[in-house]
Structure formats: structure tokens, C-alpha cells
Write a protein that holds these residues in place. Structure first.
Motif, mmCIF file in Angstrom:
data_model
loop_
_atom_site.group_PDB
_atom_site.id
_atom_site.type_symbol
_atom_site.label_atom_id
_atom_site.label_comp_id
_atom_site.label_asym_id
_atom_site.label_seq_id
_atom_site.Cartn_x
_atom_site.Cartn_y
_atom_site.Cartn_z
ATOM 1 N N UNK A 54 37.028 5.077 53.218
ATOM 2 C CA UNK A 54 37.362 6.432 52.747
ATOM 3 C C UNK A 54 37.645 6.433 51.246
ATOM 4 N N UNK A 55 38.314 5.384 50.791
ATOM 5 C CA UNK A 55 38.548 5.237 49.347
ATOM 6 C C UNK A 55 37.214 5.164 48.596
ATOM 7 N N UNK A 56 36.267 4.393 49.140
ATOM 8 C CA UNK A 56 34.975 4.214 48.460
ATOM 9 C C UNK A 56 34.229 5.546 48.334
ATOM 10 N N UNK A 57 34.237 6.349 49.411
ATOM 11 C CA UNK A 57 33.552 7.649 49.360
ATOM 12 C C UNK A 57 34.218 8.548 48.310
ATOM 13 N N UNK A 58 35.543 8.564 48.343
ATOM 14 C CA UNK A 58 36.292 9.405 47.393
ATOM 15 C C UNK A 58 35.936 9.038 45.951
ATOM 16 N N UNK A 59 35.981 7.718 45.678
ATOM 17 C CA UNK A 59 35.756 7.278 44.297
ATOM 18 C C UNK A 59 34.291 7.409 43.883
ATOM 19 N N UNK A 60 33.385 7.328 44.844
ATOM 20 C CA UNK A 60 31.965 7.553 44.527
ATOM 21 C C UNK A 60 31.826 8.900 43.817
ATOM 22 N N UNK A 61 32.527 9.896 44.339
ATOM 23 C CA UNK A 61 32.472 11.217 43.726
ATOM 24 C C UNK A 61 33.286 11.280 42.436
ATOM 25 N N UNK A 74 24.915 14.357 47.583
ATOM 26 C CA UNK A 74 23.544 14.318 47.047
ATOM 27 C C UNK A 74 23.130 15.701 46.536
ATOM 28 N N UNK A 75 23.435 16.732 47.326
ATOM 29 C CA UNK A 75 23.106 18.107 46.903
ATOM 30 C C UNK A 75 23.846 18.450 45.602
ATOM 31 N N UNK A 76 25.126 18.069 45.531
ATOM 32 C CA UNK A 76 25.930 18.358 44.341
ATOM 33 C C UNK A 76 25.354 17.647 43.109
ATOM 34 N N UNK A 77 24.995 16.377 43.288
ATOM 35 C CA UNK A 77 24.443 15.610 42.166
ATOM 36 C C UNK A 77 23.113 16.191 41.705
ATOM 37 N N UNK A 78 22.256 16.475 42.690
ATOM 38 C CA UNK A 78 20.923 17.000 42.353
ATOM 39 C C UNK A 78 21.056 18.340 41.621
ATOM 40 N N UNK A 79 21.940 19.207 42.121
ATOM 41 C CA UNK A 79 22.075 20.551 41.552
ATOM 42 C C UNK A 79 22.705 20.497 40.163
ATOM 43 N N UNK A 105 34.742 9.030 40.311
ATOM 44 C CA UNK A 105 34.482 8.237 39.097
ATOM 45 C C UNK A 105 33.399 8.930 38.272
ATOM 46 N N UNK A 106 32.375 9.440 38.977
ATOM 47 C CA UNK A 106 31.338 10.194 38.259
ATOM 48 C C UNK A 106 31.925 11.459 37.630
ATOM 49 N N UNK A 107 32.645 12.230 38.438
ATOM 50 C CA UNK A 107 33.139 13.530 37.966
ATOM 51 C C UNK A 107 34.069 13.387 36.760
ATOM 52 N N UNK A 108 34.856 12.291 36.721
ATOM 53 C CA UNK A 108 35.872 12.134 35.685
ATOM 54 C C UNK A 108 35.347 11.454 34.435
ATOM 55 N N UNK A 109 34.535 10.399 34.618
ATOM 56 C CA UNK A 109 34.209 9.573 33.459
ATOM 57 C C UNK A 109 32.730 9.602 33.071
ATOM 58 N N UNK A 110 31.862 10.179 33.890
ATOM 59 C CA UNK A 110 30.429 10.203 33.560
ATOM 60 C C UNK A 110 29.967 11.640 33.342
ATOM 61 N N UNK A 111 30.209 12.496 34.345
ATOM 62 C CA UNK A 111 29.757 13.896 34.281
ATOM 63 C C UNK A 111 30.141 14.599 32.969
ATOM 64 N N UNK A 138 37.930 17.985 31.054
ATOM 65 C CA UNK A 138 37.451 17.443 32.335
ATOM 66 C C UNK A 138 38.095 16.084 32.623
ATOM 67 N N UNK A 139 38.093 15.198 31.594
ATOM 68 C CA UNK A 139 38.646 13.853 31.807
ATOM 69 C C UNK A 139 40.130 13.947 32.142
#
Ligand code: NDP
Length: 252
Positions: free
Chosen positions: A79-86, A156-161, A88-94, A50-51
Motif C-alpha cells: 500500500x505504501x508503494x502504490x501511494x508513493x508511486x503517485x 494510468x488515466x491520470x498520467x496520460x491525461x 513522488x511524481x506529483x510532488x517532485x516531478x510533475x 506544488x512542492x
């Protein structure tokens, strides 16, 4: 060839890739997660995979973005902020919150996703910070406001699910259960629905063909996967809720 022309060809390539992936994935489920199986070459631990495969979406995106002539302007930064909001989580936290025994994924899948993320990072970062034009008042215009709202709803839906799936297993526990709560009341894969809504929203906020290509690719990737997951749930659990759909409540 100008960079603008090259960028146009790469966006076109992404649409073609989406069409080819859609047809292929309707026939063969990508061999990771519940569909992992031998015969796809060497494998790597799923977390490392994933990483590796998502990292260009954070790192390359920021580098390409920073090289753009409009990188300090308000709309590109939003637009950069929205992209990275998703991402950074997907790459380094999820990946580090995933539960289950040490799963592995084929290296081939991780490499293909890595290359895809390089292409996607380039076409989208380059567009928002360099090739695209965003007027001063873009952030208060209808495209940005509607798109950002849709992005945040989808995110939000993606995170919650994803969170509901995670909590189905205790730490170190393996195996699958019937998910419940949130949008699982209506569909088998609300995490995919959220992801599709988020990137559709981002493409509207950015109002770009590059963003649209990524949104279309996300549908091409996740719609067949949702159909496969849904079939798998129905075959695996005799008591699976009959009214639950695959991806779209009441429809599909
Ligand atoms: P899945 O729903 O297949 O799995 C997510 C995690 O939940 C995995 O750890 C999985 O375990 C576990 N899990 C899934 N179902 C159950 C269950 N019924 N009981 C217990 N545990 C379960 O999602 P993906 O791995 O396909 O995707 C993960 C995220 O990445 C999603 O948010 C998705 O939207 C996003 N994504 C985005 C793509 C894009 O094109 N933009 C492409 C692919 C994914 P296990 O690994 O053991 O199956």
C-alpha cells in the motif's frame, strides 16, 4: 483518549471537511490555474507551491509509516508503494514538467493543501502500518487485488491525461487549447477522473475508513472543479465538442 479514538475523530473530520469543501467549491472555484484571480492574499510561484503543499504526502507519510509496528509487513508495504508511486511524481516531478509562464498561486491555497496533506498522510499511513490489521494473505485477497487494479487504471488515466495537457503548450508558451486524444474524447477532465479512480482503488485495497475519507474528499474537491472547467471550456471555445461531458463519459 487512545490513539485509536483520536484517529477515528480525525477520519470523521476528513468526511466533514469533504462535505464542506464540496458545498463551497460548487459556489466558488478555487483560485488557481485558469481560475486564478486577485483578492486571495500573497501568492507564491506555482511550482514551489506544488512542492510545498504535496510534500507531507511523501515525507510525513513515510515517517509516520516507518514508526508503525507493522511497517515491515507485506500488505502495508504494498500500500505504501502504490501511494508513493503517485505522490513522488506529483510532488517532485510533475511540478517541474508544467508548462506555461511562471504562474502563481495564493499562499493561502498552498497552506490549506499542506495542512490537508498532513492530516491525510497521518490518518492513512498510521492506519496501514500501525492501527489496521492485515492478514498474511491480504495481497492475494479480492479487496487488495481489485483495489490495486483500479488504482493502477486510475493512475494510468491520470498520467496520460496530465501528459496530453502538458503537450498542448510548447515550453514557455501560455494560453489554453482544446485538449484531444485519450479520454478527452469523452470528458473535459479525465485527469480528475483518473485521480478519483486511483484513490477509490487505494481505499478498497486498504479497506479502511481513512482511505475512504480521502477518496470521498477527492470527489468533493474534483467534481466541482470538473464542472467549472467544463463550463469554462464551453464558454471559451465556441467549437468545443458538444458531446463531451465534464467527468463521466456519457453521464455527467
Ligand atoms: P488542470 O487540468 O487545471 O491543469 C493542469 C496543467 O495543465 C496546468 O499546468 C494547466 O495550466 C495546464 N492546462 C490545463 N488545461 C489546459 C488547456 N486546455 N490548454 C493548455 N494547458 C492546460 O489540473 P489541476 O492543476 O487542477 O490538477 C493537476 C493534477 O493534480 C491533476 O492530475 C489532478 O487530478 C491533481 N489534483 C488532485 C487533487 C486531489 O484532491 N487529490 C486536487 C487538485 C489536483 P494553468 O496552470 O496555466 O491553468
Amino acid at each position: 483518549m487512545s490513539e485509536q479514538t483520536l484517529h477515528g475523530y480525525l477520519v470523521l473530520a476528513m468526511f466533514v471537511l469533504a462535505a464542506l469543501s464540496f458545498v463551497a467549491l460548487l459556489r466558488v472555484a478555487a483560485p488557481y490555474g485558469r481560475f486564478v484571480r486577485p483578492g486571495w492574499g500573497p501568492t507564491v510561484p506555482a511550482r514551489a507551491g506544488w512542492v510545498l503543499m504535496e510534500s507531507p504526502a511523501v515525507i510525513l507519510f513515510v515517517v509516520v509509516y516507518a514508526l508503525g509496528r507493522n511497517s515491515a509487513a507485506d500488505a502495508p508495504m504494498a500500500l505504501l508503494a502504490l501511494w508513493q508511486l503517485h505522490y513522488i511524481n506529483r510532488t517532485f516531478i510533475y511540478p517541474f514538467r508544467l508548462r506555461g509562464r511562471d504562474k502563481r498561486i495564493p499562499l493561502l491555497i498552498a497552506l490549506m493543501a499542506f495542512l490537508f496533506n498532513c492530516l491525510n498522510a497521518y490518518i492513512n499511513a498510521r492506519w496501514i502500518s500501525h492501527l489496521g490489521e492485515y492478514p498474511q494473505d491480504w495481497l492475494t485477497g479480492p479487496a487488495f487485488l481489485a483495489g490495486a487494479l483500479l488504482f493502477l487504471c486510475g493512475w494510468t488515466i491520470n498520467q496520460q491525461s496530465d501528459g496530453i495537457l502538458r503537450r498542448l503548450r510548447r515550453s514557455g508558451e501560455d494560453g489554453y487549447k482544446i485538449p484531444d486524444g485519450g479520454l478527452y474524447r469523452w470528458v473535459s477532465c479525465p485527469n480528475y477522473l483518473g485521480e478519483i479512480l486511483a484513490w477509490t482503488g487505494w481505499s478498497i485495497a486498504a479497506w479502511s475508513l481513512a482511505g475512504l475519507a480521502f477518496a470521498v474528499f477527492t470527489v468533493a474537491n474534483l467534481l466541482p472543479r470538473a464542472l467549472a472547467n467544463h463550463r469554462w471550456y464551453r464558454q471559451t471555445f465556441p467549437d468545443y465538442p458538444a458531446s463531451r461531458r465534464a467527468l463521466l463519459p456519457f453521464l455527467l
